[in-house]
Design a protein around this motif. Structure first.
Motif, PDB file in Angstrom:
ATOM      1  N   ASN A  70       0.853  -1.191   0.000  1.00  0.00           N
ATOM      2  CA  ASN A  70       0.000   0.000   0.000  1.00  0.00           C
ATOM      3  C   ASN A  70       0.890   1.243   0.000  1.00  0.00           C
ATOM      4  O   ASN A  70       1.393   1.644   1.055  1.00  0.00           O
ATOM      5  N   PRO A  71       1.097   1.891  -1.158  1.00  0.00           N
ATOM      6  CA  PRO A  71       1.974   3.065  -1.198  1.00  0.00           C
ATOM      7  C   PRO A  71       1.427   4.262  -0.433  1.00  0.00           C
ATOM      8  O   PRO A  71       2.177   5.187  -0.117  1.00  0.00           O
ATOM      9  N   GLY A  72       0.141   4.232  -0.112  1.00  0.00           N
ATOM     10  CA  GLY A  72      -0.417   5.288   0.721  1.00  0.00           C
ATOM     11  C   GLY A  72       0.033   5.196   2.164  1.00  0.00           C
ATOM     12  O   GLY A  72      -0.113   6.148   2.941  1.00  0.00           O
ATOM     13  N   GLU A 120      -2.973  -5.700   9.754  1.00  0.00           N
ATOM     14  CA  GLU A 120      -3.994  -4.912  10.450  1.00  0.00           C
ATOM     15  C   GLU A 120      -3.749  -3.414  10.283  1.00  0.00           C
ATOM     16  O   GLU A 120      -4.686  -2.618  10.358  1.00  0.00           O
ATOM     17  N   ALA A 121      -2.508  -3.031  10.049  1.00  0.00           N
ATOM     18  CA  ALA A 121      -2.175  -1.621   9.817  1.00  0.00           C
ATOM     19  C   ALA A 121      -2.414  -1.201   8.370  1.00  0.00           C
ATOM     20  O   ALA A 121      -2.218  -0.027   8.033  1.00  0.00           O
ATOM     21  N   ILE A 152     -18.055  -5.828   3.104  1.00  0.00           N
ATOM     22  CA  ILE A 152     -16.665  -6.299   3.122  1.00  0.00           C
ATOM     23  C   ILE A 152     -15.771  -5.323   2.377  1.00  0.00           C
ATOM     24  O   ILE A 152     -14.655  -5.008   2.814  1.00  0.00           O
ATOM     25  N   LEU A 153     -16.245  -4.834   1.249  1.00  0.00           N
ATOM     26  CA  LEU A 153     -15.521  -3.821   0.475  1.00  0.00           C
ATOM     27  C   LEU A 153     -15.227  -2.598   1.335  1.00  0.00           C
ATOM     28  O   LEU A 153     -14.100  -2.088   1.365  1.00  0.00           O
ATOM     29  N   SER A 154     -16.227  -2.133   2.056  1.00  0.00           N
ATOM     30  CA  SER A 154     -16.069  -0.962   2.916  1.00  0.00           C
ATOM     31  C   SER A 154     -15.030  -1.207   4.003  1.00  0.00           C
ATOM     32  O   SER A 154     -14.219  -0.329   4.329  1.00  0.00           O
ATOM     33  N   GLN A 155     -15.028  -2.403   4.563  1.00  0.00           N
ATOM     34  CA  GLN A 155     -14.055  -2.738   5.608  1.00  0.00           C
ATOM     35  C   GLN A 155     -12.626  -2.709   5.070  1.00  0.00           C
ATOM     36  O   GLN A 155     -11.702  -2.262   5.755  1.00  0.00           O
ATOM     37  N   ASN A 156     -12.444  -3.151   3.838  1.00  0.00           N
ATOM     38  CA  ASN A 156     -11.107  -3.126   3.247  1.00  0.00           C
ATOM     39  C   ASN A 156     -10.658  -1.718   2.902  1.00  0.00           C
ATOM     40  O   ASN A 156      -9.481  -1.392   3.012  1.00  0.00           O
ATOM     41  N   VAL A 157     -11.591  -0.882   2.485  1.00  0.00           N
ATOM     42  CA  VAL A 157     -11.282   0.535   2.253  1.00  0.00           C
ATOM     43  C   VAL A 157     -10.807   1.169   3.563  1.00  0.00           C
ATOM     44  O   VAL A 157      -9.841   1.935   3.593  1.00  0.00           O
ATOM     45  N   GLU A 158     -11.460   0.836   4.657  1.00  0.00           N
ATOM     46  CA  GLU A 158     -11.077   1.356   5.973  1.00  0.00           C
ATOM     47  C   GLU A 158      -9.695   0.866   6.379  1.00  0.00           C
ATOM     48  O   GLU A 158      -8.845   1.661   6.797  1.00  0.00           O
ATOM     49  N   ARG A 159      -9.459  -0.436   6.259  1.00  0.00           N
ATOM     50  CA  ARG A 159      -8.182  -1.000   6.710  1.00  0.00           C
ATOM     51  C   ARG A 159      -6.997  -0.394   5.966  1.00  0.00           C
ATOM     52  O   ARG A 159      -5.926  -0.190   6.546  1.00  0.00           O
ATOM     53  N   MET A 160      -7.179  -0.085   4.705  1.00  0.00           N
ATOM     54  CA  MET A 160      -6.082   0.462   3.909  1.00  0.00           C
ATOM     55  C   MET A 160      -5.902   1.973   4.081  1.00  0.00           C
ATOM     56  O   MET A 160      -5.059   2.586   3.435  1.00  0.00           O
ATOM     57  N   GLY A 161      -6.717   2.581   4.957  1.00  0.00           N
ATOM     58  CA  GLY A 161      -6.526   3.990   5.291  1.00  0.00           C
ATOM     59  C   GLY A 161      -6.871   4.948   4.171  1.00  0.00           C
ATOM     60  O   GLY A 161      -6.290   6.033   4.067  1.00  0.00           O
ATOM     61  N   ILE A 162      -7.859   4.598   3.343  1.00  0.00           N
ATOM     62  CA  ILE A 162      -8.186   5.403   2.160  1.00  0.00           C
ATOM     63  C   ILE A 162      -9.084   6.572   2.558  1.00  0.00           C
ATOM     64  O   ILE A 162     -10.133   6.381   3.182  1.00  0.00           O
ATOM     65  N   ARG A 163      -8.690   7.767   2.195  1.00  0.00           N
ATOM     66  CA  ARG A 163      -9.414   8.985   2.572  1.00  0.00           C
ATOM     67  C   ARG A 163     -10.409   9.457   1.507  1.00  0.00           C
ATOM     68  O   ARG A 163     -11.377  10.143   1.838  1.00  0.00           O
ATOM     69  N   ASN A 164     -10.151   9.173   0.244  1.00  0.00           N
ATOM     70  CA  ASN A 164     -10.877   9.827  -0.848  1.00  0.00           C
ATOM     71  C   ASN A 164     -11.796   8.891  -1.618  1.00  0.00           C
ATOM     72  O   ASN A 164     -12.005   9.051  -2.818  1.00  0.00           O
ATOM     73  N   ALA A 165     -12.346   7.880  -0.921  1.00  0.00           N
ATOM     74  CA  ALA A 165     -13.230   6.913  -1.575  1.00  0.00           C
ATOM     75  C   ALA A 165     -14.632   6.952  -0.980  1.00  0.00           C
ATOM     76  O   ALA A 165     -14.808   7.167   0.221  1.00  0.00           O
ATOM     77  N   VAL A 166     -15.613   6.726  -1.844  1.00  0.00           N
ATOM     78  CA  VAL A 166     -17.006   6.522  -1.446  1.00  0.00           C
ATOM     79  C   VAL A 166     -17.387   5.110  -1.850  1.00  0.00           C
ATOM     80  O   VAL A 166     -17.101   4.678  -2.974  1.00  0.00           O
ATOM     81  N   VAL A 167     -18.009   4.362  -0.943  1.00  0.00           N
ATOM     82  CA  VAL A 167     -18.453   2.997  -1.236  1.00  0.00           C
ATOM     83  C   VAL A 167     -19.969   3.003  -1.416  1.00  0.00           C
ATOM     84  O   VAL A 167     -20.706   3.421  -0.512  1.00  0.00           O
TER      85      VAL A 167
END
Length: 475
Positions: free
Chosen positions: A38-40, A80-81, A142-157
């Motif tokens: 994850n380069p972010g 987890e991070a 599940i998609l939303s949970q993965n967006v959260e885990r990866m620390g994504i700020r600019n996504a809408v699910v």
């Protein structure tokens, strides 16, 4: 021995001819495992210097690596991070061909469980807008949970149909991924359910559905934009022939030549009515040729020039002064640079949940939205409680108070199990006498929040994510 459907074997023998035996033998080999950094969160050089995983590069994926099948990266604090996403290697090729850039508006139309969405976000690096959609509610969660885990700020699910999205986002996106639901032939080596559900009729049904999805996606792409169509199946009906039909119905599109890519084979001219020149521009990943499962990819460009005439309807942002006062106080307590958050207007309140929307997001009214942006936290009586999503989106230097842990130490394991920590027992800790929210980090990467009072860190790691006994693999 993997039992393949007889009709499938007969079909593949006819398609592959002299290659068929090698193709069949690939099912007796152990499938490869992959993870994508994850380069972010971290640069590859930094991560590779700290990890003990045995990783080798995947040729078609910038951040992709094969890992040893004996390792368990899914049970590690780094997972987890959100430092990496465990993903089938072939699937990583799709976003590499899409080539999203910071600032792009991107749609992942059939996004669950989130591999391609999180890969797109890694290319955007927080700049631009990502709409990640999944039509099935449970998979959207599940998609939303993965967006959260990866620390994504600019996504809408979102949890919408392609048709309804096309009505709301006409010619809106610079780039679109259509990883279409398919018969799953490319996954037979690892997915028994895909084998049991397969039939020639299922292939025909999938092809019809794919063409409908592509038609709606075409409406949402800007002129001059790029769309990648992909499947994890071998059937020409779902691959070359679907593209042939799409190009016939949409003369404003052409196949874009992305050049030769290592590990990706050109399309088969005898499998469709597309010209040899056109077939050369599509790609396949074969399990008997490359280290990955079966995949098909085609890059489509919408010709013309975007006129920029469409105007979005702006959402109704937060206006409640009492809520803002509580939130402002929280920001000044937690962040080293609170103005970065306070100089934004794109906040909305869903019940008592506060979200920060991407600036490009349209009015949400009438849309089924699972995650409207970055979840900041919960408004409670006379206080604001930050979310786990906010913690995972932060960098260590953003927090006024942080507590450092090591991935190979017991503090990180105890935290992930939900246990309370005492700062008096920690080395190199300068939080004595302080109180308030603390960002918990592992080797410098954010992991979650605790609340400090009286020398005790009260654990706020979400209960549903906590590790149980007997599941810890730390290398």
């Amino acid at each position: 021995m993997i039992e393949l459907p007889e009709a499938f074997k007969k079909k593949m023998k006819g398609l592959l001819e002299t290659e068929y035996e090698a193709f069949l033998e690939s099912y007796e080999k152990e499938r490869v495992q992959g993870l994508r950094l994850n380069p972010g969160k971290a640069e590859a050089k930094e991560f590779l210097a700290k990890t003990s995983f045995h990783l080798t590069k995947i040729p078609w994926a910038r951040e992709g690596y094969y890992y040893d099948s004996q390792e368990r990266p899914g049970k590690h604090p780094y997972h987890e991070a959100g430092l990496y996403y465990i993903q089938e290697p072939s699937a990583m090729a799709v976003v590499e061909l899409l080539e999203p850039k910071p600032g792009d508006c991107v749609l992942d139309l059939c996004a669950a469980p989130g591999g391609k969405t999180t890969q797109i976000a890694g290319h955007l690096l927080g700049e631009g807008f990502l709409l990640s959609n999944e039509i099935h509610p449970a998979r959207a969660k599940i998609l939303s949970q993965n967006v959260e885990r990866m620390g994504i700020r600019n996504a809408v699910v979102a949890n919408e149909t392609p048709e309804r999205l096309a009505e709301r986002f006409p010619e809106f996106f610079d780039k679109i991924v259509v990883d279409a639901p398919c018969s799953g032939e490319g996954m037979f080596r690892k997915d028994e359910e895909a084998r049991s559900q397969w039939s020639p009729d299922h292939v025909v049904m999938c092809a019809a559905r794919q063409r409908q999805i592509l038609d709606h996606a075409a409406q949402m792409l800007k002129a001059g934009g790029r769309m990648v169509y992909s499947t994890c199946t071998f059937s020409p009906e779902e691959d070359e022939q679907t593209i042939e039909t799409f190009l016939s119905d949409h003369p404003e599109f052409e196949i874009e030549d992305m050049g030769t890519r290592e590990g990706l084979s050109p399309g088969r001219p005898e499998w469709g009515n597309l010209s040899m020149e056109t077939l050369r521009k599509t790609y396949r990943i074969w399990p008997h040729i490359s280290e990955g499962e079966g995949h098909y990819l085609a890059v489509l460009r919408k010709m013309g020039k975007d006129e920029g005439t469409w105007k979005r309807k702006v959402p109704k942002y937060l206006k409640d002064k009492a809520v803002w006062k509580e939130y402002e106080g929280f920001c000044r307590e937690l962040f080293t640079e609170p103005e970065r958050y306070l100089d934004r207007e794109e906040y909305i309140l869903f019940g008592d949940q506060l979200y920060l929307l991407p600036p490009q997001m349209i009015d949400l009214a009438g849309l089924k939205v699972v995650r409207p942006g970055l979840h900041m936290g919960t408004m409670k009586k006379n206080r604001f409680e930050p979310s786990h999503a906010l913690a995972l989106s932060m960098k260590e230097e953003e927090a006024v108070r942080r507590f450092s842990m090591k991935a190979d130490g017991m503090e990180a394991v105890c935290y992930l199990k939900g246990e309370t920590l005492r700062i008096g027992e920690a080395k190199n800790c300068d939080l004595n006498g302080q109180k308030g929210w603390v960002l918990m980090t592992v080797d410098g990467w954010s992991l979650g929040f605790s609340k400090l009072a009286g020398g005790i860190l009260k654990n706020h790691y979400p209960k549903g994510l906590r590790w149980m006994g007997g599941t810890v693999f730390v290398y």
